[in-house]
Write an enzyme that holds these catalytic residues in place. Structure first.
Site, PDB file in Angstrom:
ATOM      1  N   ASP A 159       4.549  -0.327 -10.788  1.00  0.00           N
ATOM      2  CA  ASP A 159       5.326  -1.469 -11.390  1.00  0.00           C
ATOM      3  C   ASP A 159       5.406  -1.322 -12.923  1.00  0.00           C
ATOM      4  O   ASP A 159       4.253  -1.073 -13.689  1.00  0.00           O
ATOM      5  CB  ASP A 159       4.897  -2.997 -10.996  1.00  0.00           C
ATOM      6  CG  ASP A 159       5.900  -3.831 -11.402  1.00  0.00           C
ATOM      7  OD1 ASP A 159       6.302  -4.337 -10.251  1.00  0.00           O
ATOM      8  OD2 ASP A 159       6.562  -3.986 -12.410  1.00  0.00           O
ATOM      9  N   GLY A 177      13.783  -2.891  -8.489  1.00  0.00           N
ATOM     10  CA  GLY A 177      14.122  -2.819 -10.163  1.00  0.00           C
ATOM     11  C   GLY A 177      13.327  -1.962 -10.899  1.00  0.00           C
ATOM     12  O   GLY A 177      13.955  -0.733 -11.154  1.00  0.00           O
ATOM     13  N   ASP A 178      12.160  -2.487 -11.011  1.00  0.00           N
ATOM     14  CA  ASP A 178      11.042  -1.331 -11.731  1.00  0.00           C
ATOM     15  C   ASP A 178       9.932  -1.226 -10.932  1.00  0.00           C
ATOM     16  O   ASP A 178       8.828  -0.957 -11.311  1.00  0.00           O
ATOM     17  CB  ASP A 178      10.765  -2.242 -13.161  1.00  0.00           C
ATOM     18  CG  ASP A 178       9.948  -3.505 -12.764  1.00  0.00           C
ATOM     19  OD1 ASP A 178      10.304  -4.204 -11.730  1.00  0.00           O
ATOM     20  OD2 ASP A 178       9.093  -3.870 -13.693  1.00  0.00           O
ATOM     21  N   GLU A 179      10.184  -1.010  -9.569  1.00  0.00           N
ATOM     22  CA  GLU A 179       9.082  -0.780  -8.513  1.00  0.00           C
ATOM     23  C   GLU A 179       9.298   0.617  -7.878  1.00  0.00           C
ATOM     24  O   GLU A 179      10.453   0.731  -7.508  1.00  0.00           O
ATOM     25  CB  GLU A 179       8.984  -1.964  -7.526  1.00  0.00           C
ATOM     26  CG  GLU A 179       8.961  -3.346  -8.153  1.00  0.00           C
ATOM     27  CD  GLU A 179       9.134  -4.304  -7.135  1.00  0.00           C
ATOM     28  OE1 GLU A 179       9.245  -4.398  -5.916  1.00  0.00           O
ATOM     29  OE2 GLU A 179       8.730  -5.685  -7.364  1.00  0.00           O
TER      30      GLU A 179
END
Length: 309
Positions: A187, A229-231
């Site tokens: 993350d 999304g940002d994982e």
């Protein structure tokens, strides 16, 4: 005692014979339209019997004497293992199977074939396997292209959530073919701050850069996927040890210290990660691995927040 045939009997039998000839002729014409052939294997001797179509698929002359072990060696390792497993089950249970397998022909051409098989025997024992083999290389290439397009994240170019979800929830009766040693969940730290301060275009550039660094760092991964999304998620094979997996993460962290430039401003990323290691017995619970890695990721982010507080 001699059997007397009436004119009607003769006509009926003649019509049936003509029908069978017509069917065989129709089969030959249809078979010429696609690369397909029939095969059989005598289980007592392992002797193969192929029609011309199968010889053509394997790239062998039609008069070649082919031993089963020679044919088996033309299969890729993964396809060979799967074929032998399905074959053994079919012989034991006297039922059939369907398999898509890859082969490497003597001329160096890689082909995909679909094998359909059935077992036949007597007294509760299988004596012969028989069926059809069809070259499906073109169909497989089209399918792989469509699947790659459907499973690719359009922004970063790595896999999207779909293949990772298939790891978590494999389709019924479809066992996983890739053995998993390590699951890493990652993350990006303070990603919302990047988005709020520099805008969506800047955060997209960060995602693209991060995905590229992941791909370069984990070149031996079964899967590198953007799952949110940002994982991100990385699936590593058992051949990568726990120590090596952690060393790769340190290498990734070092790569991320080199900032990307955005309108003259340096954007530096940091990342939190959670590990989960499968047992060494070639079996794993995907959901348990995910829960373990997710909990480790949560703890890693919490520690970073505590240090900044």
């Amino acid at each position: 005692m001699n059997q007397l045939y009436s004119r009607q009997d003769y006509q009926a039998e003649s019509a049936l014979f003509d029908k069978r000839l017509g069917f065989l002729d129709l089969y030959d014409q249809a078979a010429s339209l696609v690369p397909i052939g029939a095969w059989s294997c005598d289980l007592a001797s392992d002797r193969l019997n192929w029609t011309d179509g199968v010889y053509d698929i394997f790239g062998l002359p039609n008069d070649a004497a082919v031993e089963r072990q020679d044919a088996i060696r033309m299969f890729s390792e993964e396809s060979r293992d799967l074929l032998e497993r399905k074959r053994a089950q079919a012989i034991e249970r006297r039922h059939g199977f369907t398999l898509e397998a890859s082969i490497l022909r003597p001329d160096g051409a890689e082909r995909w074939i679909r094998i359909t098989a059935a077992a036949r025997g007597s007294h509760g024992r299988s004596e012969i396997l028989f069926g059809m083999k069809q070259d499906i290389t073109d169909d497989r290439m089209r399918w792989d292209l469509l699947r790659a397009q459907a499973e690719c994240d359009p922004l970063t170019g790595i896999a999207n959530r779909t293949p990772f979800q298939r790891f978590l929830d494999p389709p019924p009766r479809e066992p996983a073919t890739d053995l998993i040693g390590t699951l890493i969940l990652l993350d990006i730290d303070d990603f919302k701050r990047i988005n709020d301060r520099w805008g969506h275009a800047a955060s997209d550039a960060c995602l693209v850069n991060f995905a590229e660094q992941l791909r370069r760092t984990f070149v031996d991964a079964h899967l590198v996927s953007r799952i949110g999304g940002d994982e991100f998620a990385v699936l590593l094979p058992p051949s990568v040890s726990q120590r090596q997996a952690k060393a790769k993460l340190l290498s990734l962290t070092a790569r991320l210290l080199r900032p990307i430039q955005w309108n003259g401003d340096p954007l530096t990323l940091t990342v939190s990660a959670g590990f989960a290691f499968a047992s060494g017995d070639d079996s794993y619970d995907a959901q348990m691995l995910f829960n373990t890695a997710d909990e480790a990721l949560y703890c890693a982010k919490k520690r970073k927040i505590s240090r900044r507080a």
